[in-house]
Every structure is written in structure tokens, then in C-alpha cells.
Write a protein that holds these residues in place. Structure first.
Motif, short mmCIF file in Angstrom:
data_model
loop_
_atom_site.label_atom_id
_atom_site.label_comp_id
_atom_site.label_asym_id
_atom_site.label_seq_id
_atom_site.Cartn_x
_atom_site.Cartn_y
_atom_site.Cartn_z
N PRO A 1 2.41 24.95 -19.31
CA PRO A 1 3.74 25.55 -19.44
C PRO A 1 3.95 26.44 -20.64
N LEU A 2 3.10 26.37 -21.67
CA LEU A 2 3.29 27.18 -22.87
C LEU A 2 2.34 28.36 -22.97
N ALA A 3 1.53 28.61 -21.95
CA ALA A 3 0.49 29.63 -22.05
C ALA A 3 0.96 30.93 -21.39
N GLY A 4 1.19 31.96 -22.21
CA GLY A 4 1.66 33.23 -21.69
C GLY A 4 0.68 33.89 -20.75
N VAL A 5 -0.63 33.81 -21.07
CA VAL A 5 -1.61 34.46 -20.21
C VAL A 5 -1.64 33.82 -18.83
N VAL A 6 -1.33 32.53 -18.77
CA VAL A 6 -1.27 31.85 -17.47
C VAL A 6 0.01 32.22 -16.75
N ALA A 7 1.12 32.32 -17.49
CA ALA A 7 2.40 32.63 -16.87
C ALA A 7 2.41 34.03 -16.28
N ALA A 8 1.63 34.94 -16.84
CA ALA A 8 1.66 36.33 -16.39
C ALA A 8 1.08 36.49 -14.99
N PHE A 9 0.06 35.70 -14.66
CA PHE A 9 -0.60 35.91 -13.37
C PHE A 9 0.30 35.56 -12.19
N PRO A 10 1.04 34.45 -12.22
CA PRO A 10 1.98 34.23 -11.12
C PRO A 10 3.02 35.35 -10.98
N ALA A 11 3.37 36.01 -12.10
CA ALA A 11 4.29 37.14 -12.00
C ALA A 11 3.67 38.26 -11.18
N ALA B 1 7.49 37.61 -15.80
CA ALA B 1 6.75 38.42 -16.76
C ALA B 1 7.42 38.41 -18.12
N ARG B 2 8.74 38.51 -18.14
CA ARG B 2 9.45 38.49 -19.42
C ARG B 2 9.33 37.12 -20.09
N GLN B 3 9.35 36.07 -19.31
CA GLN B 3 9.18 34.74 -19.88
C GLN B 3 7.76 34.56 -20.42
N ALA B 4 6.78 35.17 -19.76
CA ALA B 4 5.41 35.12 -20.27
C ALA B 4 5.32 35.79 -21.63
N ILE B 5 6.00 36.92 -21.80
CA ILE B 5 6.00 37.62 -23.09
C ILE B 5 6.69 36.77 -24.15
N ALA B 6 7.79 36.09 -23.77
CA ALA B 6 8.47 35.23 -24.73
C ALA B 6 7.57 34.08 -25.18
N LEU B 7 6.72 33.61 -24.29
CA LEU B 7 5.81 32.53 -24.64
C LEU B 7 4.69 33.01 -25.56
N GLN B 8 4.14 34.19 -25.29
CA GLN B 8 2.94 34.65 -25.99
C GLN B 8 2.93 36.17 -25.95
N GLY B 9 3.53 36.77 -26.97
CA GLY B 9 3.75 38.20 -26.94
C GLY B 9 2.55 39.07 -27.20
N ASP B 10 1.41 38.46 -27.59
CA ASP B 10 0.23 39.27 -27.91
C ASP B 10 -0.76 39.35 -26.75
N VAL B 11 -0.30 39.05 -25.54
CA VAL B 11 -1.19 39.07 -24.38
C VAL B 11 -0.91 40.31 -23.56
#
Length: 788
Positions: A614-624, A640-650
Motif C-alpha cells: 500500500p505504500l509503494a508508488g511504483v506499484v500503485a502506478a501500474f494499476p493506474a 496516478a496522482r495517489q502514486a505520486i503522493a506516495l513516492q514522487g521520485d518514480v
């Protein structure tokens, strides 16, 4: 002098240590290697020079050294003991087998990627120390050691200890006029001026000087005498960094070298985040992992995730569930004292996560999210449970001494913080996989999970009893996380050495396949990587047929070589995700491919990741990205925006958001997203995406320049063809678009299998050349066209 000093030191140390040889020293100390008899290990003994020892308060020195000794972090060489014997102040530290950065610089300049990797390690050390009130005050290449794949900082807090111990009770300093505790070439202006308000930002200035030297070959104002250096640091601006240094990195270094501390980064943590956002190697590692192949490495390797402010959700009110049969494996603490081999503890953490993930009916949070708690000195299990939505936390430590390994583990209930189970295992290193299986069985018992005979067999699979093979494997994993072409090939070489020693080492065979998957569609054409992926994954599966990662990589390799139908590919992917229900990235990538046959099923598989990592931005981006292909654009943008909030350097997160914003005809916002993606290292997608946005905004000449840049690069490296096709379409070049799609299909690009799902290619449908691409990738005449 040296013989007398050595004799006095040996007398002071007594029988506990035997001095073996002198390493040298200079400045503030003499340095010896000694054998610590009780533990049978080498340590470094540093003896303060007579000039510094004069007037030193032994009690004050000892108190300050105790503060430094409390620092326990992977990039810090800790103080073990300190004392004063026969008027000789000394302290001991672990012996780090490797070069100092000063010695490495003497061999010639470092590649920019290597320089950034070193700077990030030092910034981590500074962040940890500064947050605990300890300032180094003498950061320089001599105090940065390189061992294995890590940079570690030595002599932490020693300058402060010396300064404090030379202050009388009335506050008057005993340090002579003209004597500075620090090194002039790396000294911040306020430190050189003797400002009593000098704080942690002086370390950031010194690290800026080190960065400047790494990138130019010489420190700022090099070659001047000490008094001229002091003046230059206080009044002169260093020459600009050379053009070959990426502009974001050059700007960051010059910011560290600001005369006014208020204009520098205000913390080492801020500096570390800025380094992560540069466009060089280590910073690109997360950013460029957007392709099917490049992200595949995360399946086996995990990585570090920034602590996200909130969990991502796909529908209002939905969230992961926490129950008694869900747990997180937190990073094992490295208790060995050998900070240069912290990768050993990291590797065991990943392996233990993999083993407990095999427990039937147990949900295990992925390593990316668990790694968010890596540097926490104190952990409240209830807080971890709330953040990760798990019922249990498994944590502990690992200590390695020679051929012996000591692993301490404990399982804590996150509901009330009670200890459910704990144990300590001290075994030969060859038994480490057996220990992991024992821990998994203990966890199963604590969670009341009933294991059958087949489950017990699965827990013991994948490992090796060859300690050298295991060491090679762990070193390879550390290399693999750097994600450059050179480091990936180094990783493959290490894995191949591991399987040469133990041909039955299934995890090492699987890792070879993942490394080649990382090279494919990023550094080499997928077709080139496919043969290696198939061979390595097939060997892994022949040993352990339950390895979902290997099954996925073999299927993907076959797809690269066009040796598998879309229907059979999807069937293999389904088997892979079923075999690894706790592998978040495998679920995300698997859902991506299942889209080819069944959109709803693909989305459902991809969205499992919200429960796993749940805290991994790179993982959150792929379902987007998956939601975008499924036509759920609003949900895709939100994710996608939530993925950036989690990990903005991905980079994948910004690139995905930019793509979705183009779908919504918000070209100006898309351009900004792509620019941020490129700034953090997303290469072809964000660069070409910028060109598409520019063309749609009517800035045609700028878009053409982007196209020309990528076409020039394509002459010397593999360039992802699908986005080049989109750029050509945006510029009105239909023939160019079709030529790039055909080129991508010939190279084996997996993405070309998604042309039916991508709305950007709708205008090409029906063109005979487009239909030829579809046939080449196995879509034409196949029911798996994405229509269902």
C-alpha cells in the motif's frame, strides 16, 4: 616515535586486542589494525595525535564518543570502544575491507552514476546522525570508505568530541589559535570562521565539496594553501561544473556550496530526496522502471519506498483489510557491526518475506511498503499495523560473524502490541535457508495456519547450502538494484557464478531471468533479452515449479520472441499470479497482460496490489496504467496522482499521469507531468510524451526537436518504438508512426501487443501496415484482442 606509540598502545589495550599492522593516518590520528581476540575479528584502532591529545579532557572525550557510538546505521562505521591509557586517547571501530574514497579518486574520475550512488549513501548517514543531534564536522573523501557496493562514513562525531573535550568548565576553549578541527579544503565558511553557531549544515557544505571533487576531479579551490582556502570558502564562488554533469545535479551541488547556510538544503534528508530526483543512475533506478520488462526486477528485488502520507484506493471507502492472518516483514536490523555488508541483512529480509509469503491463506505486505520503516529507531507495532493494514509484524536482527549467523526474530500483534512469538537462531551460514523455513513454520503456528506436507516442501525450496553461492547471489541483488546497464550485467555475472557453484540454486536462476528482463526494453532490444530470460527461468522452474516470477519471465521472454500465442501467454500469466498471490508487482504486471484477454479480470488482478504493497508508488502506478487501458480514465488519473503522493521520485507515476492527461485533452498539464517524469529519470516515455504534448499545443518546432533528439539516440541505443509512433502521429506523420510500430514489433516489444487497447492508435486501424503489426505480435485472428 611510531614504535614507542605502538608499544604504549598495546600496553593500554592489554590482551583483549593484538596490534597487527599500521595503516597509516595523519592529521588527527595514527591508525592500526588489531585482532579482537574474544570475537576473532579485525578492528581499527585510532590513536589521537599528541598535538590533539594535549589539554584534552578524557572524561569529556569519552562522553562525546558515547554519543557517536550510539549511531547504528548501515552507512556509518560505528565506534566500538574508547579509552585513554598511559596518556594515549584511542577509540576502536570495525575494520572495513575496502578503499577510501580518496584512494579511489587517485585511480581516476568516477562515472556520474557511481558518484551519485556514493553521495546518496553519505547523505543517508548524515540524515540519520543529524536527526539524532550528531554532526560529523569533517566530511571528506578520506572519511568515506568504499566496500562491496556501499559507501560508509567513518570518524562520526570525532571532531565534536575533540572540540568538546578541549573546553574548560568556564567555557574557554583550550584549542590553540590557528588550529581548526576539520579539513580546510572541505570546510564550510561558518566553520572556517569559528562561528559557534555552526550546525549540521556545515556537513552539507562539506558534502557539496566532495560532490564537486567527484564530478570534476578536484575539490573547490584545490591547490591553495590553508589560509587561502579559508578565504576562498568565505568569499569566492567555485567554477561551474562541466557540461557533462546533468543540470539538476549540478544545480544541487552548487546549492550545497552556498556561503549562507540558509540557502543550502536545510537537512540531509532534503538533500537525499533531491539526489533521488536527479537524472543519474541511482536516481533513475526507480524512475525508469515503467516498462513491463524494467519493472519486472522489482518482483524479486523489492527496494526502498518513501513513507506515503495515505493509502491509495480505487473507489471511495475501499481499503485493505487487516486481520490476524496478515503480516509485514520489516527490514532486519544489521547487528554484525560490519556496515559495509548491510546488503546481507537486506537480502535475508527479502528472502524471509518470500518464504512467509508461501504460507497458505496469509496475506504478506510487500517489501517496498515494509521498507518504509527501515530507519525507524523505535517501532510501535500498532502504528505499523495501522499504516500497512496488517494484524502482525515480524521483525528482528541478523548478526554475521565468519561462518556463523545469528538471527533473532519476533512476531508482534498489531492490535494490542503483545508479543505472539520470538526466538533466536545461531547456525552455520549454510543453514540460513533452513532457519527461514523454521521461522515461517513458527509464524504459521502462531497464526494457527495448518501446514500440509506440500506446504513444508515449498517453504524449503529455492535456497542453497553453499555459503559462497549465497554471498554471490546477495551481491548480485545489490548490483541489480542500481539498474544501470553496467550494474545489471555485473549482477548477471555474479548470479552466474552462484549457479556455477550450485546448479540447483533456483532463486539465483530466477534472478538471472529478472536481470535480463531489466535489460530488455530499456538497454537492449527485448528480442535480445528473451532467449536469456527463457533459459534462466526454465532452469529455475525445473528446480522449483512454484516460482511465479520465473513463470512470468519465461512467458514474457517467449512473447518477446513471438513464440507464444496471446491466449497461451495470458494463461501462463494467470498461473504465475496464482503462484505468487503476495507479490504486488507480479500482480500489477500480470493484470496488465491479462487485459489482453479479459479487461475486468485484468483490472481485478492489478488492483490486488492495494492490499499487498500500500505504500509503494511504483506499484500503485501500474494499476493506474491498467485502468487507463480499461477505459476507466477518471479512476486512472486518481490512482496516478495517489502514486505520486506516495513516492514522487518514480518516473512511471508522472509518465502515466501525463498519458492520462493527454487522453483528457489537458495538454498543458500533461506537458508538466512529462517534464517532471523526465527530471526523475523516465527516459523514452516522458521525453516522447513531452513531444506529443508540445505538438498538440501547436509548438511544432519544439516537438520536432524532441523527435530529432530521440531519432539520433536510436542510432546508438535501443529506443522504445511505441512512443516514437505516438510522437510521429502527433506531428501528422502517419508513415513514420507505422514504421516505428513495425520496428518495435520486430524488436520484440511487449507493448506492441497492446495496440488494440491504446486509443492513441485508433486512427491507424484498418491500415494494412497496422494489421501487419497486429499479425506479427499475434493479435490478428486471435480472440484475445482486448474486446471482452
Amino acid at each position: 616515535m611510531t614504535d614507542l606509540l605502538r608499544h604504549r598502545l598495546q600496553t593500554s589495550l592489554g590482551a583483549a586486542y593484538t596490534l597487527e599492522r599500521e595503516l597509516g593516518g595523519g592529521g588527527m590520528s595514527r591508525v592500526f589494525v588489531a585482532r579482537e581476540e574474544a570475537l576473532g575479528r579485525d578492528v581499527v584502532v585510532k590513536v589521537l595525535s599528541p598535538e590533539l591529545a594535549e589539554g584534552l579532557s578524557a572524561d569529556r572525550f569519552a562522553r562525546e564518543i558515547r554519543l557517536a557510538a550510539a549511531l547504528q546505521q548501515a552507512n556509518i562505521v560505528p565506534v566500538i570502544t574508547a579509552g585513554t591509557g598511559d596518556g594515549v586517547p584511542y577509540y576502536t571501530m570495525p575494520y572495513v575491507d575496502g578503499l577510501s574514497l580518496r584512494q579511489r579518486l587517485a585511480r581516476g574520475p568516477l562515472p556520474v552514476d557511481d558518484a551519485v550512488s556514493i553521495l546518496r549513501d553519505v547523505a543517508r548517514a548524515l540524515a540519520y546522525a543529524h536527526e539524532r543531534g550528531v554532526v560529523h564536522r569533517d566530511i571528506k573523501p578520506d572519511n568515506i570508505l568504499l566496500s562491496g557496493d556501499a559507501a560508509v562514513v567513518t570518524d562520526f562525531g570525532i571532531a565534536k568530541a575533540l572540540s568538546a573535550s578541549k573546553t574548560r568548565a568556564d567555557g574557554e576553549t583550550l584549542t590553540r589559535v590557528g588550529t581548526s578541527l576539520g579539513t580546510p579544503a572541505y570546510m564550510a565558511p561558518e566553520q572556517a570562521a569559528g562561528d559557534p553557531a555552526t550546525d549540521h549544515r556545515a556537513d552539507l557544505y562539506a558534502l557539496g565539496c566532495v560532490a564537486y571533487e567527484l564530478l570534476t576531479g578536484a575539490a573547490p579551490f584545490a591547490g591553495r594553501p590553508a589560509h587561502a582556502l579559508f578565504a576562498a570558502h568565505m568569499s569566492e564562488t567555485p567554477a561551474p561544473l562541466p557540461a557533462g554533469v546533468p543540470r539538476p545535479l549540478a544545480a544541487l551541488v552548487m546549492r550545497c556550496l552556498q556561503k549562507d547556510p540558509a540557502r543550502r538544503p536545510q537537512s540531509a534528508r532534503e538533500l537525499l530526496q533531491a539526489l533521488d530526483a536527479t537524472t543519474t543512475g541511482a536516481g533513475r533506478a526507480a524512475g525508469r522502471g515503467w516498462r513491463l520488462t524494467a519493472v519486472a526486477a522489482v518482483i524479486a528485488l523489492g527496494g526502498s519506498a518513501a513513507v506515503g502520507a495515505r493509502l491509495y484506493r480505487t473507489r471511495a471507502g475501499s481499503s485493505p483489510s487487516a486481520d490476524g492472518r496478515s503480516l509485514a516483514v520489516l527490514p532486519l536490523a544489521n547487528a554484525s557491526g560490519d556496515t559495509a555488508s548491510a546488503y546481507f541483512a537486506d537480502g535475508l529480509t527479502e528472502e524471509l518475506t518470500s518464504v512467509v509469503s508461501k504460507l497458505p491463506g496469509v496475506r504478506v505486505v510487500g517489501g517496498l511498503s515494509a521498507a518504509a520503516f527501515r530507519d525507524r529507531t523505535s517501532l510501535d507495532a500498532r502504528e505499523v499495523g495501522a499504516r500497512l493494514h496488517v494484524g502482525q509484524v515480524l521483525e528482528g536482527s541478523v548478526r554475521r560473524a565468519g561462518a556463523r549467523v545469528r538471527i533473532a526474530a519476533r512476531l508482534t500483534n498489531t492490535g494490542d502490541g503483545t508479543l505472539a512469538w520470538s526466538d533466536t537462531y545461531e547456525r552455520d551460514a549454510a543453514d540460513v535457508f533452513a532457519v527461514q523455513a523454521e521461522i515461517a513454520r513458527a509464524v504459521a503456528a502462531a497464526l494457527r495456519v495448518r501446514l500440509g506436507g506440500a506446504d513444508s516442501v515449498r517453504l524449503a525450496r529455492g535456497g542453497t547450502r553453499d555459503t559462497v553461492a549465497h554471498e554471490l547471489y546477495l551481491r548480485g541483488r545489490a548490483k541489480q538494484l542500481q539498474y544501470s546497464a553496467a550494474s545489471l550485467r555485473e549482477a548477471i555475472a555474479l548470479f552466474e557464478q552462484a549457479v556455477a557453484r550450485d546448479p540447483s540454486y533456483a532463486d539465483a536462476w530466477a534472478a538471472i531471468g529478472v536481470a535480463w528482463a531489466n535489460l530488455g526494453d530499456e538497454h537492449v532490444a527485448p528480442r535480445e533479452a528473451g532467449e536469456h530470460m527463457i533459459a534462466a527461468a526454465s532452469r529455475a522452474l525445473a528446480i522449483d515449479s512454484t516460482l511465479g516470477t520465473a513463470r512470468f519471465d519465461r512467458a514474457l521472454g517467449l512473447a518477446y520472441l513471438r513464440r507464444i500465442s496471446v491466449r497461451d501467454l495470458v494463461a501462463e500469466v494467470r498461473r504465475a499470479v496464482d503462484a505468487s498471490p503476495n507479490d504486488a508487482m507480479l500482480q500489477a504486471l500480470g493484470g496488465f497482460l491479462v487485459l489482453l484477454e479479459d479487461r475486468d479480470a485484468g483490472v481485478a488482478i492489478a488492483l490486488r496490489t492495494r492490499d499487498i504493497d500500500p505504500l509503494a508508488g511504483v506499484v500503485a502506478a501500474f494499476p493506474a496504467w491498467v485502468l487507463r487501458y480499461a477505459g476507466r480514465t477518471a479512476d486512472a488519473e486518481r490512482l496516478a496522482r495517489q502514486a505520486i503522493a506516495l513516492q514522487g521520485d518514480v518516473g512511471i507515476s508522472h509518465g502515466t499521469l501525463g498519458t492520462i492527461l493527454l487522453d483528457l485533452h489537458r495538454e498543458a498539464d500533461a506537458l508538466a507531468a512529462f517534464e517532471r517524469g523526465r527530471a526523475v529519470g523516465d527516459r523514452d516515455l516522458s521525453t516522447a510524451g513531452m513531444g506529443v504534448a508540445l505538438a498538440r499545443l501547436g509548438r511544432i518546432e519544439e516537438a520536432r526537436r524532441v523527435r530529432a533528439q530521440l531519432e539520433a539516440e536510436a542510432r546508438t541505443r535501443y529506443v522504445v518504438g511505441d512512443w516514437m509512433a505516438k510522437l510521429c502521429l502527433a506531428l501528422g506523420d502517419r508513415d513514420g508512426a507505422l514504421a516505428w510500430l513495425a520496428r518495435a514489433a520486430d524488436a520484440g516489444s511487449a507493448y506492441t501487443m497492446f495496440v488494440d487497447l491504446d486509443p492513441d492508435f485508433a486512427a491507424l486501424r484498418g491500415d494494412p501496415r497496422f494489421e501487419a503489426v497486429r499479425r506479427r505480435v499475434g493479435l490478428a485472428g486471435d480472440a484475445a484482442g482486448g474486446a471482452r
